[in-house]
Design a protein around this motif. Structure first.
Motif, mmCIF file in Angstrom:
data_model
loop_
_atom_site.group_PDB
_atom_site.id
_atom_site.type_symbol
_atom_site.label_atom_id
_atom_site.label_comp_id
_atom_site.label_asym_id
_atom_site.label_seq_id
_atom_site.Cartn_x
_atom_site.Cartn_y
_atom_site.Cartn_z
ATOM 1 N N PHE B 26 -27.232 36.450 -59.586
ATOM 2 C CA PHE B 26 -26.791 37.536 -59.368
ATOM 3 C C PHE B 26 -27.006 38.439 -58.399
ATOM 4 C CE2 PHE B 26 -25.862 41.734 -60.963
ATOM 5 C CZ PHE B 26 -26.469 42.579 -60.741
ATOM 6 N N LEU B 27 -28.461 38.009 -58.095
ATOM 7 C CA LEU B 27 -28.903 38.280 -56.279
ATOM 8 C C LEU B 27 -28.164 37.526 -54.843
ATOM 9 C CD1 LEU B 27 -32.942 37.391 -56.963
ATOM 10 C CD2 LEU B 27 -31.271 39.354 -55.697
ATOM 11 N N VAL B 28 -27.291 36.841 -55.575
ATOM 12 C CA VAL B 28 -26.889 35.584 -54.317
ATOM 13 C C VAL B 28 -25.571 36.463 -54.156
ATOM 14 C CG1 VAL B 28 -25.522 33.514 -53.523
ATOM 15 C CG2 VAL B 28 -27.846 34.001 -54.752
ATOM 16 N N GLU B 29 -25.219 37.037 -55.565
ATOM 17 C CA GLU B 29 -23.794 37.192 -55.901
ATOM 18 C C GLU B 29 -23.966 38.833 -54.790
ATOM 19 O OE1 GLU B 29 -21.945 35.054 -59.878
ATOM 20 O OE2 GLU B 29 -21.984 37.824 -59.943
ATOM 21 N N MET B 30 -25.355 39.528 -54.495
ATOM 22 C CA MET B 30 -25.230 40.681 -54.782
ATOM 23 C C MET B 30 -25.278 40.463 -53.010
ATOM 24 S SD MET B 30 -23.184 42.831 -57.025
ATOM 25 C CE MET B 30 -23.710 44.716 -55.573
ATOM 26 N N LEU B 36 -23.508 41.861 -45.612
ATOM 27 C CA LEU B 36 -22.347 42.486 -44.662
ATOM 28 C C LEU B 36 -21.831 43.855 -44.217
ATOM 29 C CD1 LEU B 36 -19.571 41.212 -44.125
ATOM 30 C CD2 LEU B 36 -18.318 41.973 -45.628
ATOM 31 N N LEU B 37 -22.046 45.173 -45.180
ATOM 32 C CA LEU B 37 -22.903 46.382 -45.862
ATOM 33 C C LEU B 37 -23.369 46.663 -44.136
ATOM 34 C CD1 LEU B 37 -22.136 49.171 -46.729
ATOM 35 C CD2 LEU B 37 -23.843 48.858 -48.542
ATOM 36 N N LEU B 38 -24.940 45.781 -44.033
ATOM 37 C CA LEU B 38 -25.593 46.092 -43.193
ATOM 38 C C LEU B 38 -25.133 45.672 -41.435
ATOM 39 C CD1 LEU B 38 -29.653 44.507 -44.737
ATOM 40 C CD2 LEU B 38 -28.461 47.481 -44.770
ATOM 41 N N VAL B 39 -24.941 44.729 -41.643
ATOM 42 C CA VAL B 39 -23.899 44.183 -40.744
ATOM 43 C C VAL B 39 -23.708 45.732 -39.883
ATOM 44 C CG1 VAL B 39 -22.567 42.759 -38.700
ATOM 45 C CG2 VAL B 39 -24.671 42.059 -40.858
ATOM 46 N N LEU B 40 -22.274 45.480 -40.442
ATOM 47 C CA LEU B 40 -21.788 47.363 -40.417
ATOM 48 C C LEU B 40 -21.984 47.893 -39.780
ATOM 49 C CD1 LEU B 40 -18.276 48.045 -40.558
ATOM 50 C CD2 LEU B 40 -18.901 49.038 -42.729
ATOM 51 N N ALA B 41 -23.159 48.369 -40.534
ATOM 52 C CA ALA B 41 -23.941 49.739 -40.372
ATOM 53 C C ALA B 41 -24.132 49.636 -39.362
ATOM 54 C CB ALA B 41 -24.976 49.973 -41.663
ATOM 55 N N VAL B 118 -32.098 50.832 -42.165
ATOM 56 C CA VAL B 118 -31.552 49.541 -43.291
ATOM 57 C C VAL B 118 -33.047 49.534 -44.256
ATOM 58 C CG1 VAL B 118 -31.991 46.878 -43.218
ATOM 59 C CG2 VAL B 118 -30.380 48.474 -41.345
ATOM 60 N N ILE B 119 -34.007 49.410 -43.484
ATOM 61 C CA ILE B 119 -35.096 49.977 -44.923
ATOM 62 C C ILE B 119 -34.836 50.871 -46.391
ATOM 63 C CG2 ILE B 119 -37.626 50.679 -45.831
ATOM 64 C CD1 ILE B 119 -38.521 49.221 -42.418
ATOM 65 N N THR B 120 -34.412 51.979 -45.725
ATOM 66 C CA THR B 120 -34.036 53.248 -46.444
ATOM 67 C C THR B 120 -32.797 52.195 -47.624
ATOM 68 O OG1 THR B 120 -34.046 55.027 -45.543
ATOM 69 C CG2 THR B 120 -33.432 55.310 -46.896
ATOM 70 N N ALA B 121 -31.558 51.941 -46.893
ATOM 71 C CA ALA B 121 -30.647 51.419 -48.236
ATOM 72 C C ALA B 121 -30.949 50.165 -48.587
ATOM 73 C CB ALA B 121 -29.659 50.825 -46.684
ATOM 74 N N VAL B 122 -31.482 49.523 -48.182
ATOM 75 C CA VAL B 122 -32.103 48.197 -49.129
ATOM 76 C C VAL B 122 -33.491 48.767 -50.069
ATOM 77 C CG1 VAL B 122 -33.699 46.149 -49.376
ATOM 78 C CG2 VAL B 122 -31.936 46.466 -47.236
ATOM 79 N N ALA B 123 -34.005 49.602 -49.886
ATOM 80 C CA ALA B 123 -34.972 49.889 -50.430
ATOM 81 C C ALA B 123 -34.160 50.578 -51.831
ATOM 82 C CB ALA B 123 -36.154 50.935 -50.086
ATOM 83 N N LEU B 124 -33.207 52.031 -51.136
ATOM 84 C CA LEU B 124 -32.952 52.164 -52.266
ATOM 85 C C LEU B 124 -31.975 51.063 -53.313
ATOM 86 C CD1 LEU B 124 -31.621 55.566 -50.092
ATOM 87 C CD2 LEU B 124 -32.967 55.717 -52.586
ATOM 88 N N TYR B 125 -31.548 50.323 -52.530
ATOM 89 C CA TYR B 125 -30.541 49.652 -53.753
ATOM 90 C C TYR B 125 -31.096 48.859 -54.250
ATOM 91 C CZ TYR B 125 -28.250 45.241 -54.073
ATOM 92 O OH TYR B 125 -27.019 43.914 -54.300
ATOM 93 N N ALA B 170 -26.022 52.287 -51.249
ATOM 94 C CA ALA B 170 -26.477 51.809 -49.948
ATOM 95 C C ALA B 170 -25.363 51.815 -49.424
ATOM 96 C CB ALA B 170 -26.968 50.259 -50.182
ATOM 97 N N MET B 171 -24.420 51.476 -49.657
ATOM 98 C CA MET B 171 -23.399 52.484 -49.108
ATOM 99 C C MET B 171 -23.128 53.824 -48.721
ATOM 100 S SD MET B 171 -19.502 50.578 -49.087
ATOM 101 C CE MET B 171 -18.662 51.931 -50.566
ATOM 102 N N PHE B 172 -23.257 54.136 -49.249
ATOM 103 C CA PHE B 172 -23.170 55.893 -49.414
ATOM 104 C C PHE B 172 -24.186 56.347 -48.614
ATOM 105 C CE2 PHE B 172 -19.997 57.036 -52.863
ATOM 106 C CZ PHE B 172 -20.225 57.837 -53.123
ATOM 107 N N TYR B 173 -25.454 55.610 -48.297
ATOM 108 C CA TYR B 173 -26.419 56.284 -47.580
ATOM 109 C C TYR B 173 -25.909 55.411 -46.606
ATOM 110 C CZ TYR B 173 -30.738 57.022 -45.152
ATOM 111 O OH TYR B 173 -31.459 57.191 -44.663
ATOM 112 N N LEU B 174 -25.666 54.313 -46.409
ATOM 113 C CA LEU B 174 -25.400 53.675 -44.538
ATOM 114 C C LEU B 174 -23.856 54.219 -43.676
ATOM 115 C CD1 LEU B 174 -26.668 49.911 -45.133
ATOM 116 C CD2 LEU B 174 -28.079 52.108 -43.399
#
Lengths: 564, 460
Positions: B26-30, B36-41, B118-125, B170-174
């Motif tokens: 699951f983790l790997v899938e997510m 990708l989202l982080l890189v784009l942001a 990035v930290i905010t997005a990952v923490a929220l995720y 995470a997307m909504f935030y970044l």
């Protein structure tokens, strides 16, 4: 009693009093004429240490009481209308910024300087009929280097210095009249009869000032006396007052002529600057006078024709003196002043801006340091990290910066810098600022006129033009001509820039009630929706049946049978 | 009532319950979409940093406020270099820890702010992922206990739906334009959001000490996160199965523990700040400034024009009213929403973002990031289209009317103020309606038919 007061009167006469008056007239190259009056009273007394002084003769009582009550060591106040154009008129004898300026050194016996300053400004406001009561903590600063004492005294603790300027202050007859009343002869005798307001205020530049300071009585400085100088500088315009003709007379300038000197004056003289007119080829001066005087003024050796009003023959047979200066030719140019400054606001819109101060050094080969003092009101928020000083396109780092940031509604910004001006160059000092939105009660009644920012003060020891002249060293013996001579090498100059007029964004002044209602409505909408949700309880309810079922239920109720 | 066919349950509720290999897969899938989202942001932000828009955005009053502007941080550092205390003037209003931090990283400021996002997005995720697991577990228990009626099937969430919610958060935030603008402007709001996100993450994970420490950091930066104490305590108590009951000693004991940790770390932080700069000057400059609102620079909030036009006599009264308004909803909301502490956090964040003294779009972006968590309620929300249109229109009109007022001179302050009002009205309605729907959803736990109710109820 009678003997005692007679004895006291004898003592008083022995106390040193001196009153001198003089007028210096300097024709300017643009055709304008510059007249500078100075009235000086010297009084040997001791105001310090709270001595009670009760007998005033030549010294005005109002000022004497101010000095003793507020423990003032030095007081300098000036009221100016117009801006001194240094490039066209040269350097003034006594510089002053547009509006009102007041700076005071208090004695070190004062415990609460701010409270004393507040009382002093209010009392001076009454004495000079000016609105100096607008001076408060939001436009008062404590400069750390620019305003050293001009009189004797070796205490330089800057806690006792206060400087304030009101650039918006207007000077008019109401300010001239009390100023004239401070003179020993009033405006009835001596040079003060020339001071008529209808001519004085119809000029390009008008400045009246009062300077009080302690000075040495003699070269050994065993006793000190108090010096009160009242000065009035006025520049008459060629076209407005002179009707376009290059011919000036006392009557044309002041609509009066002189008939006598002030009887209380020990010396009463008129000096006409004839340095540019040695053979009389530029202008003609009448009545002729044989008295000549030379003086070192503003780093330059100037020659003056002198008229001594204490001599009866100055007035001639008509018993009145009307000096006449008639130009013959318009050639010749003025020596460019060595130090000159300009200031303006750059940027557009009402959010940000930039203050640019330009300082010109016109000396061909010498550089000299200048002290720049800037006092900016708190509602223009300066960002000191954007401060740049450039000379000839390169960065010029100031060797001393004293910056005191402003506190909203309490004190203004104070920026003092020591900048070295390279020879023959322009130095530009820029700093960015942000314009604040004020409360609607803090705007003046004409808010779109703008807010004034007081003039910058540039103080410097400028190398004198006499020292530039190497010809004079040829006649001197070699042993005295190697090092530059001390009294000729540099002179003190203070230059004031223009005041700035800056617009601030304004709220709509007609809207206080509307704004309060609308904002409170929005907050109430939020509150109401949350309150509704917090106190609303949800209940289960069965959906209401169709019409047929309802009628059937009604009939069943009537029959006493349980409903469907 | 209990007529749900078993196969339906199994089909809808298949969830990889085995944590070790299913969880890793699951983790790997997510992780891949998240990366990708982080890189784009980060790419978008880096591109904007390099363009000329960065300076333009850093000046916008909607994005920066006197508390969070980067220009003021640089000014504070310059004052420190000149030997003058940054708090002796009225330009710098950040806490001493921020000066200390930026003293070292001022050359890498852009990277710092991107890292904060990035930290905010990952923490929220990760917080939302954990929260979803718990919600799902509770739902499973409730299903097995037959507490859901037949027609509530639509409200039951399936793993498939909940699979993408953390990524959406995470997307909504970044990728929210508000966040991007806030980051490019180097507003310290991004750092505040990071601390709040870390607080939410540690609370949901159940770590009491970290939760208290991050909350204390957030309160130290700006006073308003103090209200998040209540939902944090409620959540942690429920996680540790302490009953939320005034008469129980364990309840008070837990509150005492949490408050001790919180107040203790706050005390340590304040003393540390004193020793950093050697004076208490920062307290009136930071906290006095936030509470007494002396600076009336326009922003997207309600305070500036209100206090610019306020009669002097009533200024203190209305100042107190507005400040109490922020803290006032804590206790009633906590009482009402004690079963839903995470929703309570969302409501508190919304209230803080709207009613704080110097709001910026960065604060709004934080609570907007939570909207996907309750996306199953959205089909019941009314006026969504209207509210989103109003928010969009206001966001576009802000710079236009600012330009007309300040630069063109053809409008006056009333135009900008009107848009401020409209923006805040739209925001105020938003969490209120979400809450309404949540309360209705909570009724699915009781033997009722809320769907039928929703069709018949009156409009509010």
């Amino acid at each position: 009693m009678h003997v005692a007061s007679w004895f006291q009167k004898c003592i008083e006469i022995l106390i040193f009093y001196d009153f001198q008056e003089e007028l210096v007239v300097r024709p300017l190259h643009s055709g304008d004429i510059y007249a500078s009056f100075q009235f000086r009273t010297l009084w040997e007394t001791d105001f310090m240490r709270g001595n009670k002084v009760s007998h005033y003769r030549l010294f005005p009582k109002s000022l004497g009481q101010v000095i003793s009550k507020f423990s003032v060591r030095e007081l300098h106040i000036s009221f100016t209308q117009g801006y001194w154009r240094t490039m066209q008129w040269g350097q003034p004898y006594l510089p002053s910024p547009p509006g009102a300026e007041l700076w005071v050194w208090f004695q070190d016996s004062v415990t609460d300087v701010d409270a004393t300053w507040k009382e002093l400004t209010n009392v001076l406001s009454g004495i000079f009929c000016a609105s100096l009561n607008f001076i408060d903590s939001t436009n008062t600063v404590q400069p750390s280097a620019s305003f050293k004492p001009l009189g004797i005294g070796n205490v330089t603790d800057h806690r006792f210095l206060r400087y304030a300027t009101l650039p918006r202050e207007i000077v008019c007859t109401e300010n001239l009249t009390p100023w004239k009343k401070l003179l020993p002869c009033g405006s009835k005798a001596g040079l003060a009869v020339l001071l008529k307001s209808e001519k004085l205020f119809h000029s390009s530049f008008h400045s009246q000032a009062v300077h009080i300071r302690p000075v040495c009585q003699d070269w050994q400085c065993k006793t000190t006396s108090w010096e009160l100088r009242q000065t009035l500088n006025v520049v008459f315009d060629l076209h407005n007052s002179g009707q376009g003709k290059r011919e000036w007379s006392l009557f044309k300038m002041f609509s009066r002529t002189l008939t006598e000197a002030c009887p209380l004056a020990s010396s009463s003289k008129i000096y006409i600057d004839i340095t540019d007119n040695p053979e009389g080829e530029q202008f003609e001066l009448s009545p002729a006078t044989s008295l000549l005087s030379q003086a070192m003024v503003l780093g330059d050796r100037r020659t003056f024709s002198v008229y001594d009003l204490t001599q009866q023959d100055t007035f001639g047979s008509v018993r009145s003196l009307n000096l006449l200066i008639r130009w013959k030719s318009t050639e010749g140019d003025m020596l460019r002043p060595l130090l000159h400054a300009e200031r303006y606001v750059a940027g557009y819109g009402l959010q940000t801006g930039e203050i640019h101060t330009l300082m010109y050094n016109h000396h061909p080969y010498r550089s000299f340091p200048v002290l720049l003092l800037d006092s900016v009101p708190w509602y223009l928020r300066l960002y000191i990290h954007t401060l740049t000083v450039t000379s000839k396109g390169k960065d010029n780092k100031p060797s001393y910066i004293h910056y005191q940031p402003s506190k909203d509604r309490v004190r203004p910004h104070l920026l003092e810098m020591l900048v070295q001006l390279p020879p023959n160059s322009v130095t530009e000092v820029t700093v960015q600022f942000e314009r604040a939105l004020l409360k609607w009660t803090e705007y003046t009644p004409d808010p779109n006129h703008g807010f004034y920012v007081g003039s910058s003060v540039i103080s410097s020891l400028v190398p004198s033009t006499v020292a530039m002249d190497t010809n004079s060293t040829r006649e001197r013996p070699l042993f005295s001509s190697f090092f530059p001579c001390k009294e000729e090498s540099s002179y003190f100059v203070r230059v004031y820039t223009e005041p700035l007029l800056v617009n601030l964004p304004t709220p709509d002044f007609s809207m206080p009630y509307n704004v309060i209602c609308l904002t409170c409505t929005v907050v109430a909408v939020g509150y109401g929706s949350l309150y509704n949700l917090l106190t609303r309880s949800f209940q289960i309810e069965e959906p209401s049946p169709g019409l047929a079922k309802r009628i059937a239920n009604v009939i069943r109720k009537m029959r006493g049978v349980p409903p469907l | 009532m209990s007529g749900l066919p078993g196969f339906l349950i199994d089909d809808r509720l298949h969830f990889p319950s085995c944590p070790s290999q299913g969880g890793q897969r699951f983790l790997v899938e997510m992780a891949a979409p998240l990366t990708l989202l982080l890189v784009l942001a980060v790419t978008i932000r880096a591109a904007l940093f390099r363009s000329s828009l960065a300076e333009l955005i850093a000046e916008r009053v909607e994005v920066v406020s006197p508390i969070t502007a980067w220009k003021r941080v640089v000014e504070g550092l310059a004052l420190l270099d000149l030997g003058v205390s940054p708090y002796s003037g009225d330009v710098f209003h950040e806490t001493p820890l921020i000066i200390y931090l930026f003293h070292f990283v001022v050359d890498y400021a852009e990277i710092t702010f991107m890292l904060a996002d990035v930290i905010t997005a990952v923490a929220l995720y990760m917080a939302v992922k954990d929260y979803n697991k718990q919600v799902f577990r509770k739902q499973k228990f409730a299903l097995e206990a037959d507490r859901y009626p037949l027609d509530c099937l639509e409200l039951i969430r399936s793993p498939k739906e909940m699979y993408y919610i953390p990524l959406k958060v995470a997307m909504f935030y970044l990728l929210n334009p508000f966040t991007i603008l806030s980051c490019v402007a180097k507003s310290t709001c991004g750092l505040n959001n990071a601390v709040v996100a870390l607080f939410i993450f540690s609370t949901i994970k159940g770590n009491t000490l970290l939760s208290a420490i991050f909350l204390c950091l957030a309160t130290y930066q700006s006073i308003y996160p103090l209200t998040l104490c209540a939902p944090a305590m409620l959540y942690l108590m429920q996680r540790q199965y302490i009953p939320v009951n005034f008469r129980r000693a364990s309840f008070w004991w837990f509150i005492a523990q949490y408050l001790f940790m919180y107040l203790g770390s706050l005390f340590v932080l304040i003393c540390l700040s004193f020793f950093l700069l050697g004076s208490w000057d920062y307290m009136p400059s930071v906290y006095g400034f936030i509470l007494s609102v002396p600076d009336l620079t326009p922003n997207i909030g309600l305070f500036w024009y209100f206090f610019a036009e306020m009669f002097e006599h009533f200024r203190l009264f209305f100042l107190c009213v507005f400040q109490i308004n922020v803290f006032f909803y804590t206790i009633p909301l906590s009482v009402k929403l004690k079963e839903h502490p995470v929703f309570l956090i969302f409501m508190q964040l919304a209230v803080i973002s709207i009613f704080k003294s110097y709001p910026t779009v960065g604060d709004i972006a934080l609570y907007m990031a939570f909207l996907p968590v309750w996306s199953h309620l959205y089909r019941f929300l009314r006026n969504t289209f209207l509210v989103s249109c109003v928010l969009l229109a206001c966001s576009t009109l802000f710079p236009v009317l600012w330009h007309l007022w300040i630069y063109a001179g053809s409008a006056n302050s009333n135009f900008y103020y009107a848009i401020t009002l409209l923006f805040n009205v739209a925001q105020v309605g938003q969490p209120g309606r979400s809450q309404r729907r949540l309360l209705i959803e909570s009724l699915t736990e009781t033997p009722c038919s809320p769907l039928r109710k929703s069709q018949n109820e009156k409009s509010y």
